[in-house]
Each structure stands twice: as structure tokens, then as C-alpha cells.
Design a protein around this motif. Structure first.
Motif, PDB file in Angstrom:
ATOM      1  N   MET A 135     -95.901  72.661 -37.512  1.00 28.43           N
ATOM      2  CA  MET A 135     -95.679  73.454 -36.317  1.00 28.43           C
ATOM      3  C   MET A 135     -96.868  73.280 -35.384  1.00 28.43           C
ATOM      4  SD  MET A 135     -92.864  75.084 -36.398  1.00 28.43           S
ATOM      5  CE  MET A 135     -92.135  76.651 -36.552  1.00 28.43           C
ATOM      6  N   ARG A 136     -96.556  73.143 -34.105  1.00 27.43           N
ATOM      7  CA  ARG A 136     -97.604  73.087 -33.087  1.00 27.43           C
ATOM      8  C   ARG A 136     -97.361  74.232 -32.121  1.00 27.43           C
ATOM      9  NH1 ARG A 136     -98.038  67.281 -30.588  1.00 27.43           N
ATOM     10  NH2 ARG A 136     -99.849  68.273 -29.693  1.00 27.43           N
ATOM     11  N   LYS A 137     -98.427  74.845 -31.670  1.00 25.92           N
ATOM     12  CA  LYS A 137     -98.315  75.966 -30.734  1.00 25.92           C
ATOM     13  C   LYS A 137     -98.668  75.500 -29.340  1.00 25.92           C
ATOM     14  CE  LYS A 137     -99.120  79.825 -33.806  1.00 25.92           C
ATOM     15  NZ  LYS A 137     -99.821  81.084 -33.982  1.00 25.92           N
ATOM     16  N   GLU A 194     -93.884  77.989 -30.421  1.00 22.04           N
ATOM     17  CA  GLU A 194     -94.163  77.142 -31.575  1.00 22.04           C
ATOM     18  C   GLU A 194     -93.089  76.068 -31.629  1.00 22.04           C
ATOM     19  OE1 GLU A 194     -94.796  78.956 -35.378  1.00 22.04           O
ATOM     20  OE2 GLU A 194     -95.853  80.642 -34.477  1.00 22.04           O
ATOM     21  N   GLU A 201     -91.634  72.700 -33.840  1.00 21.11           N
ATOM     22  CA  GLU A 201     -91.666  72.005 -35.116  1.00 21.11           C
ATOM     23  C   GLU A 201     -91.470  70.521 -34.885  1.00 21.11           C
ATOM     24  OE1 GLU A 201     -89.221  71.969 -39.342  1.00 21.11           O
ATOM     25  OE2 GLU A 201     -88.871  73.553 -37.893  1.00 21.11           O
ATOM     26  N   GLU A 202     -92.263  69.712 -35.561  1.00 16.91           N
ATOM     27  CA  GLU A 202     -92.115  68.268 -35.469  1.00 16.91           C
ATOM     28  C   GLU A 202     -90.911  67.866 -36.295  1.00 16.91           C
ATOM     29  OE1 GLU A 202     -95.651  65.952 -36.115  1.00 16.91           O
ATOM     30  OE2 GLU A 202     -96.889  67.586 -35.357  1.00 16.91           O
ATOM     31  N   THR A 205     -93.844  62.616 -33.417  1.00 13.29           N
ATOM     32  CA  THR A 205     -94.335  63.499 -32.373  1.00 13.29           C
ATOM     33  C   THR A 205     -93.905  62.938 -31.036  1.00 13.29           C
ATOM     34  OG1 THR A 205     -96.441  62.328 -32.233  1.00 13.29           O
ATOM     35  CG2 THR A 205     -96.347  64.229 -33.706  1.00 13.29           C
TER      36      THR A 205
END
Length: 121
Positions: free
Chosen positions: A1-3, A16, A18-19, A24
Motif C-alpha cells: 500500500m502506498r499513501k 491509500e 494498493e499495487e 507500479t
């Protein structure tokens, strides 16, 4: 997860993401993120006659179709307007038999809950 912290039309959102499958995606530039400004609502007609039946919007949304015009004869249950709200098409129907006295919205306009859509004599 990236924010991510995203700002849209002056409102800030913490998101958030999700990859998917380990891949990416490059972050879009500000120019690539587009938002659509809703059309303004048509002002309600304050000169509705005393004997008229007001048909008001039950919820906020956008007018997809106006199915009647001033002077049209309508029957109880007949569809007057199609209102899109929360990605759903809602048929706004006539509460009574009568004649359309005024149409206070147009296709594409935004309405709030309680806004006058149509009046019927």
C-alpha cells in the motif's frame, strides 16, 4: 500500500493505493488529473400558482432527462424527470393527474434535495 495526499477542488483527501501484481504506475502530473465542474442548478420559479402541485427533488443529483414540457397533460405515476444520484437513475413521477404548469430544471443541471423540479396544475 502506498499513501498519497490528493487535493481536488480545494478539498484534501488522504488516499491509500494498493499495487496490483507488483507493478507500479508512475504518478500522474497535476495536468493529467482532471475534474469536471458540475453545471449550476436552474433557479426555482417562485411564481407557482396556489393550486399547483409541486414536484421537488427527493435528493441531490443531476438531471439526465426532462420528459415533459409546459402545457403537457400528465397522469399520476407518469415519469416527469430522470434524476441521477449516486450513479443511479431515479424516475421522478407525477403525484397527480394534471397539466404541467412549469418545468424548473433542464438536462444537465444540478439540483439539491427539496429543489422544485416541476409544478402541475
Amino acid at each position: 500500500m502506498r499513501k498519497f495526499l490528493i487535493k481536488v477542488n480545494g478539498n484534501q483527501y488522504d488516499v491509500e493505493v494498493e499495487e496490483v501484481q507488483g507493478k507500479t504506475v508512475s504518478e500522474p502530473s497535476v495536468a493529467e488529473v482532471k475534474t469536471e465542474t458540475p453545471k449550476k442548478a436552474v433557479p426555482a420559479n417562485p411564481s407557482v400558482s396556489a393550486g399547483s402541485q409541486s414536484v421537488k427533488s427527493p435528493m441531490p443529483g443531476a438531471i439526465l432527462k426532462v420528459k415533459v414540457a409546459v402545457g403537457d397533460a400528465v397522469k399520476k405515476g407518469q415519469v416527469l424527470v430522470i434524476l441521477e444520484a449516486m450513479k443511479m437513475e431515479n424516475e421522478i413521477v407525477s403525484p397527480t393527474d394534471g397539466k404541467v404548469a412549469s418545468v424548473n430544471v433542464s438536462k444537465g443541471s444540478s439540483v439539491n434535495a427539496g429543489d422544485l423540479l416541476v409544478s402541475i396544475d
